[in-house]
Design an enzyme around this catalytic site. Structure first.
Site, PDB file in Angstrom:
ATOM      1  N   ILE A   6     -29.832  15.512   2.115  1.00 38.77           N
ATOM      2  CA  ILE A   6     -30.307  14.481   1.172  1.00 38.77           C
ATOM      3  C   ILE A   6     -30.169  15.056  -0.234  1.00 38.77           C
ATOM      4  CG2 ILE A   6     -32.347  13.189   0.391  1.00 38.77           C
ATOM      5  CD1 ILE A   6     -33.304  13.144   3.308  1.00 38.77           C
ATOM      6  N   PHE A  16      -7.616   5.022  -6.756  1.00 40.37           N
ATOM      7  CA  PHE A  16      -8.390   6.168  -6.252  1.00 40.37           C
ATOM      8  C   PHE A  16      -9.860   5.884  -6.537  1.00 40.37           C
ATOM      9  CE2 PHE A  16      -4.439   8.878  -7.209  1.00 40.37           C
ATOM     10  CZ  PHE A  16      -4.005   8.807  -5.898  1.00 40.37           C
ATOM     11  N   ASP A  69       0.866  -1.187   0.000  1.00 36.66           N
ATOM     12  CA  ASP A  69       0.000   0.000   0.000  1.00 36.66           C
ATOM     13  C   ASP A  69       0.901   1.237   0.000  1.00 36.66           C
ATOM     14  OD1 ASP A  69      -3.241   0.280   1.192  1.00 36.66           O
ATOM     15  OD2 ASP A  69      -1.998   2.061   0.884  1.00 36.66           O
ATOM     16  N   LYS A  88     -12.084   1.752 -14.036  1.00 31.30           N
ATOM     17  CA  LYS A  88     -12.255   0.360 -13.580  1.00 31.30           C
ATOM     18  C   LYS A  88     -12.655  -0.538 -14.754  1.00 31.30           C
ATOM     19  CE  LYS A  88     -11.441   0.660  -9.086  1.00 31.30           C
ATOM     20  NZ  LYS A  88     -10.738  -0.292  -8.227  1.00 31.30           N
ATOM     21  N   ASP A 100       4.495   2.196  -4.028  1.00 30.87           N
ATOM     22  CA  ASP A 100       3.488   2.468  -5.052  1.00 30.87           C
ATOM     23  C   ASP A 100       3.603   1.457  -6.193  1.00 30.87           C
ATOM     24  OD1 ASP A 100       2.109   3.826  -7.273  1.00 30.87           O
ATOM     25  OD2 ASP A 100       2.042   5.491  -5.832  1.00 30.87           O
ATOM     26  N   TYR A 104     -14.054   7.583 -12.760  1.00 27.15           N
ATOM     27  CA  TYR A 104     -13.717   6.484 -11.862  1.00 27.15           C
ATOM     28  C   TYR A 104     -14.215   5.154 -12.433  1.00 27.15           C
ATOM     29  CZ  TYR A 104     -14.365   3.250  -8.003  1.00 27.15           C
ATOM     30  OH  TYR A 104     -14.371   2.119  -7.228  1.00 27.15           O
ATOM     31  N   ASN A 113     -22.891  -0.830  -3.072  1.00 30.57           N
ATOM     32  CA  ASN A 113     -22.470   0.138  -2.044  1.00 30.57           C
ATOM     33  C   ASN A 113     -21.869  -0.554  -0.825  1.00 30.57           C
ATOM     34  OD1 ASN A 113     -24.336   1.588  -3.869  1.00 30.57           O
ATOM     35  ND2 ASN A 113     -23.846   3.279  -2.490  1.00 30.57           N
ATOM     36  N   HIS A 161     -19.351   9.031   1.570  1.00 36.62           N
ATOM     37  CA  HIS A 161     -20.358   7.960   1.558  1.00 36.62           C
ATOM     38  C   HIS A 161     -21.467   8.189   2.578  1.00 36.62           C
ATOM     39  CE1 HIS A 161     -16.829   5.861  -0.274  1.00 36.62           C
ATOM     40  NE2 HIS A 161     -17.756   5.788  -1.200  1.00 36.62           N
ATOM     41  N   ARG A 192     -30.191   2.478  -3.336  1.00 31.82           N
ATOM     42  CA  ARG A 192     -28.904   1.796  -3.549  1.00 31.82           C
ATOM     43  C   ARG A 192     -28.943   0.427  -2.887  1.00 31.82           C
ATOM     44  NH1 ARG A 192     -28.673   5.200  -6.558  1.00 31.82           N
ATOM     45  NH2 ARG A 192     -27.111   6.800  -6.969  1.00 31.82           N
TER      46      ARG A 192
HETATM   47  N1  UFG Z   1     -26.170  10.801  -0.397  1.00 34.24           N
HETATM   48  C1  UFG Z   1     -26.892  11.848   0.187  1.00 34.24           C
HETATM   49  N2  UFG Z   1     -26.225  12.670   1.037  1.00 34.24           N
HETATM   50  C2  UFG Z   1     -24.909  12.524   1.359  1.00 34.24           C
HETATM   51  C3  UFG Z   1     -24.191  11.459   0.757  1.00 34.24           C
HETATM   52  C4  UFG Z   1     -24.862  10.619  -0.115  1.00 34.24           C
HETATM   53  O1  UFG Z   1     -28.083  12.024  -0.070  1.00 34.24           O
HETATM   54  O2  UFG Z   1     -24.382  13.338   2.126  1.00 34.24           O
HETATM   55  C5  UFG Z   1     -26.882   9.897  -1.302  1.00 34.24           C
HETATM   56  C6  UFG Z   1     -26.308   9.871  -2.716  1.00 34.24           C
HETATM   57  O3  UFG Z   1     -26.854  10.902  -3.480  1.00 34.24           O
HETATM   58  C7  UFG Z   1     -26.691   8.476  -3.171  1.00 34.24           C
HETATM   59  C8  UFG Z   1     -26.672   7.652  -1.882  1.00 34.24           C
HETATM   60  O4  UFG Z   1     -26.717   8.584  -0.804  1.00 34.24           O
HETATM   61  O5  UFG Z   1     -27.992   8.494  -3.646  1.00 34.24           O
HETATM   62  C9  UFG Z   1     -25.400   6.826  -1.727  1.00 34.24           C
HETATM   63  O6  UFG Z   1     -24.292   7.674  -1.946  1.00 34.24           O
HETATM   64  P1  UFG Z   1     -22.790   7.226  -1.695  1.00 34.24           P
HETATM   65  O7  UFG Z   1     -21.914   8.376  -2.037  1.00 34.24           O
HETATM   66  O8  UFG Z   1     -22.658   6.608  -0.350  1.00 34.24           O
HETATM   67  O9  UFG Z   1     -22.572   6.043  -2.739  1.00 34.24           O
HETATM   68  P2  UFG Z   1     -22.762   6.054  -4.321  1.00 34.24           P
HETATM   69  O10 UFG Z   1     -23.961   5.219  -4.605  1.00 34.24           O
HETATM   70  O11 UFG Z   1     -22.706   7.385  -4.939  1.00 34.24           O
HETATM   71  O12 UFG Z   1     -21.385   5.403  -4.748  1.00 34.24           O
HETATM   72  C10 UFG Z   1     -21.056   4.081  -4.518  1.00 34.24           C
HETATM   73  C11 UFG Z   1     -19.567   3.935  -4.295  1.00 34.24           C
HETATM   74  C12 UFG Z   1     -18.811   4.392  -5.503  1.00 34.24           C
HETATM   75  C13 UFG Z   1     -19.294   3.667  -6.692  1.00 34.24           C
HETATM   76  C14 UFG Z   1     -20.777   3.774  -6.819  1.00 34.24           C
HETATM   77  C15 UFG Z   1     -21.275   2.868  -7.884  1.00 34.24           C
HETATM   78  O13 UFG Z   1     -19.189   4.673  -3.195  1.00 34.24           O
HETATM   79  O14 UFG Z   1     -17.442   4.124  -5.316  1.00 34.24           O
HETATM   80  O15 UFG Z   1     -21.418   3.362  -5.618  1.00 34.24           O
HETATM   81  O16 UFG Z   1     -22.523   3.268  -8.298  1.00 34.24           O
HETATM   82  F1  UFG Z   1     -18.725   4.185  -7.802  1.00 34.24           F
END
Ligand code: UFG
Length: 327
Positions: free
Chosen positions: A207, A76, A31, A145, A51, A141, A170, A189, A221
């Site tokens: 939200i 990342f 890491d 991948k 790295d 991102y 998620n 997250h 999700r």
């Molecule tokens: N959300 C909020 N408020 C916040 C944070 C998140 O409403 O403060 C909502 C987001 O809009 C989303 C849900 O909560 O609808 C989940 O959001 P996250 O950021 O926790 O997760 P994501 O679904 O955006 O992303 C996750 C992974 C990513 C990946 C993606 C794949 O974290 O790495 O799923 O779809 F790319």
């Protein structure tokens, strides 16, 4: 049996190292500590700090250790940052993996389990999402991948590399011991952000949009516990070592929860009321992402154990409560 875990000091990597060690594997972690934490690395794992983009670094590991399979998390992963700094993501994620695959080829290491993402799909054609559905990432991102998946495919056809790509939905929750958990900086997250409120680190949760085409208007999700993800990596290693062919698998619970439902569950688990503010939609957020993980169940024999959102949040809460400032 020796497994090299790249990115083993990160969130999903560190949980996978714990599972590997519990299952009797010899674990080598590499890491660069750019987002990982030394404290997250199990004391029984051998740690190399450096790295994967540095050829000498990765070569040195393959020369000193006898590695049967690689599990590759080093990347990342902040979606918004990937849109602002795309080349940073191509460099670390795609170029880093290219250097790794070159070194694996040179040292005749054939097996790799790769940390991919649901972001490879982009806006879904249908839910639940299956592995053969269209992949059109809506962010850099996810694109990096997906590019790595393709790179592994061509390398497998040409040189006999064997890979499993695991597309997580998620990831959330923490190790049952509460010794390791999620600690991102900045945190983006949903669940850790919600838990910052009862932890007195934030006053309310925003939200991101309540006008989506979902029953309560907030995004849905598929939340999957990090230990269930970790177990899938071990099954994938076994599958490859037993002669399984290169393949791609979704990992999710197959159940969708809305942002509001997740907040309600967190209120129940923590016993705190969590003030909410409705904000604007976050760019690139699809309304609903839910996995079909039937293929991982059928072929890898994967059975996620954390099914309900309350028990997932409970593990996350134990970690965050005991480590309010992370590691
Ligand atoms: N959300 C909020 N408020 C916040 C944070 C998140 O409403 O403060 C909502 C987001 O809009 C989303 C849900 O909560 O609808 C989940 O959001 P996250 O950021 O926790 O997760 P994501 O679904 O955006 O992303 C996750 C992974 C990513 C990946 C993606 C794949 O974290 O790495 O799923 O779809 F790319």
């Amino acid at each position: 049996m020796s497994i090299l875990v790249l990115g083993g000091a990160g969130y999903i990597g560190s949980h996978t190292v714990y599972e590997l060690i519990d299952n009797g594997y010899n674990v080598v972690v590499a890491d660069n500590m750019s987002t990982g934490h030394k404290e997250a690395v199990h004391s029984s794992a051998k740690l190399y700090i450096g790295d994967i983009r540095k050829e000498e670094f990765i070569e040195n590991i393959f020369e000193n250790e006898s590695i049967d399979a690689v599990i590759h998390f080093a990347a990342f992963s902040v979606v918004s940052e990937s849109m602002e700094e795309p080349l940073k993501y191509y460099n670390n994620n795609v170029y880093g993996t290219m250097v790794l695959l070159q070194s694996m080829e040179k040292h005749n290491v054939k097996n790799i389990v790769f940390s991919s993402t649901a972001a490879a799909y982009g806006e879904p054609q249908k839910v639940p999402i299956s592995e053969n559905d269209k992949t059109e990432p809506t962010n850099t991102y996810g694109q990096t991948k997906l590019s790595i998946e393709k790179m592994m495919k061509w390398q497998s056809l040409a040189k006999g590399l064997k890979f499993v790509a695991l597309r997580y939905f998620n990831a959330c929750g923490a190790h049952i011991s509460a010794n390791i958990g999620e600690d991102h900086s900045p945190e983006t997250h949903l669940i850790p952000i919600i838990l910052q409120v009862p932890n007195k680190k934030r006053e309310f949760i925003t939200i991101f949009g309540n006008d989506y085409n979902t029953p309560d208007g907030t995004c849905i999700r598929d939340y999957i516990h990090v230990t269930d993800l970790a177990k899938a990596h071990i099954l994938a290693v076994k599958y490859l070592l037993n002669g399984g062919k290169s393949d791609i698998f979704n990992l999710g619970n197959g159940i969708g929860f809305s942002v509001k439902e997740v907040i309600n569950a967190a209120e129940k688990v923590t016993g705190f009321e969590i003030p909410k503010v409705i904000g604007k939609r976050r760019l690139g957020d699809p309304a609903k992402l839910v996995a079909s993980s039937q293929k991982a169940k059928d072929i890898l024999g994967w059975k996620p154990e954390f099914k309900d959102i309350d028990s997932i949040i409970q593990t996350a809460w134990q970690w965050h409560k005991n480590h309010p400032n992370g590691y």
